[in-house]
Design a protein around this motif. Structure first.
Motif, PDB file in Angstrom:
ATOM      1  N   LEU A  22       5.604  -1.435  -3.221  1.00  0.00           N
ATOM      2  CA  LEU A  22       4.559  -2.114  -2.412  1.00  0.00           C
ATOM      3  C   LEU A  22       5.183  -2.373  -1.062  1.00  0.00           C
ATOM      4  O   LEU A  22       4.610  -2.295  -0.364  1.00  0.00           O
ATOM      5  CB  LEU A  22       4.161  -3.335  -3.079  1.00  0.00           C
ATOM      6  N   HIS A  23       6.417  -3.006  -0.929  1.00  0.00           N
ATOM      7  CA  HIS A  23       7.089  -3.513   0.423  1.00  0.00           C
ATOM      8  C   HIS A  23       7.139  -2.056   1.065  1.00  0.00           C
ATOM      9  O   HIS A  23       6.897  -2.205   2.400  1.00  0.00           O
ATOM     10  CB  HIS A  23       8.160  -4.169   0.138  1.00  0.00           C
ATOM     11  N   PHE A  24       7.784  -1.159   0.531  1.00  0.00           N
ATOM     12  CA  PHE A  24       8.002   0.120   1.362  1.00  0.00           C
ATOM     13  C   PHE A  24       6.543   0.644   2.000  1.00  0.00           C
ATOM     14  O   PHE A  24       6.722   1.267   3.112  1.00  0.00           O
ATOM     15  CB  PHE A  24       8.725   1.146   0.422  1.00  0.00           C
ATOM     16  N   LEU A  25       5.635   0.532   0.998  1.00  0.00           N
ATOM     17  CA  LEU A  25       4.308   1.151   1.387  1.00  0.00           C
ATOM     18  C   LEU A  25       3.467   0.211   2.361  1.00  0.00           C
ATOM     19  O   LEU A  25       2.448   0.567   3.021  1.00  0.00           O
ATOM     20  CB  LEU A  25       3.479   1.359   0.261  1.00  0.00           C
ATOM     21  N   GLY A  26       4.080  -0.930   2.628  1.00  0.00           N
ATOM     22  CA  GLY A  26       3.399  -2.110   3.465  1.00  0.00           C
ATOM     23  C   GLY A  26       2.188  -2.839   2.878  1.00  0.00           C
ATOM     24  O   GLY A  26       1.668  -3.556   3.637  1.00  0.00           O
TER      25      GLY A  26
END
Length: 244
Positions: A22-26
């Protein structure tokens, strides 16, 4: 030891893969900004319960820094839900600064319950750039569990010194890194990357006392203490105040 930290971080990362994705996807930042204030409502109650004696001791002489009018002008940076309000002296004029606008509705509730204070305003801004607050305009600045999550401690403390009047005071109560030789520090290093994501940019391994010692305050009173009732990862604290 370094290999063990690396391998355990990797294991934690695998177990917490959805959060990292979720962090990587923003998406995670927005989720966290909305959920974190709700978490802090509950955490602040417990933190005040466990740390009440320390807070009362820390804030016991705030009124001594009031200006000629007798009213203390106080800026709380990273005010969150307003959990510190009950420790401030009657008549205190309070300005609150926080980068997360989602705290405002919880802050308003605390203001309504703190009739002994004179609430000035809520400023949405990071501690690194409080340009809405004039130079030398406040008697006291307060942070509690805030320096752990700012992006640039040195710049934040520089801003604190800027907004303080000459002779004003900076009060702090912050969790910090444990001693390097301890198991607490080992696990702080292992869990720091995940903790940073889960708790809105909070760092477990900050040596915040070093930034305060190097900030150029005219006086610094700082103690290292333990908060035994808190989660063991955040038991090491520093407490004190510094004079401009």
């Amino acid at each position: 030891m370094e290999l063990a930290v690396f391998l355990l971080r990797l294991l934690v990362g695998i177990l917490a893969f959805p959060v990292y994705l979720l962090h990587f996807l923003g998406f995670w930042s927005n989720i966290c900004k909305k959920l974190f204030p709700r978490l802090m409502v509950r955490f602040s109650v417990l933190y005040n319960l466990y740390m009440e004696s320390k807070k009362r001791e820390l804030f016991s002489n705030l009124q001594e820094f009031a200006g000629p009018s007798g009213k203390l002008s106080l800026l709380e940076l990273g005010c969150g839900t307003g959990a510190n309000f009950k420790f401030y002296p009657p008549g205190c004029r309070v300005t609150c600064v926080d980068p997360n606008p989602n705290f405002e509705k919880f802050l308003i509730k605390s203001v309504a319950e703190s009739r002994h204070l004179q609430f000035e305003r809520f400023v949405v801004a990071p501690g690194e750039d409080m340009h809405q607050v004039a130079d030398g305009s406040v008697d006291v600045v307060v942070t509690t569990t805030v320096l752990c999550s700012v992006k640039d401690q040195e710049q934040v403390i520089k801003e604190v010194r800027r907004v303080l009047r000459p002779g004003g005071a900076f009060y702090f109560l912050e969790h910090v890194a444990a001693k390097p030789s301890t198991w607490t520090y080992f696990w702080q290093r292992v869990l720091d990357p995940l903790w940073f994501l889960m708790f809105d940019g909070c760092n477990l391994t900050r040596e915040s006392w070093k930034s305060l010692e190097q900030a150029g305050f005219s006086q610094l009173q700082l103690q290292h203490v333990q908060a035994p009732q808190l989660v063991w990862l955040v038991r090491p604290h520093i407490i004190g105040h510094a004079l401009k």
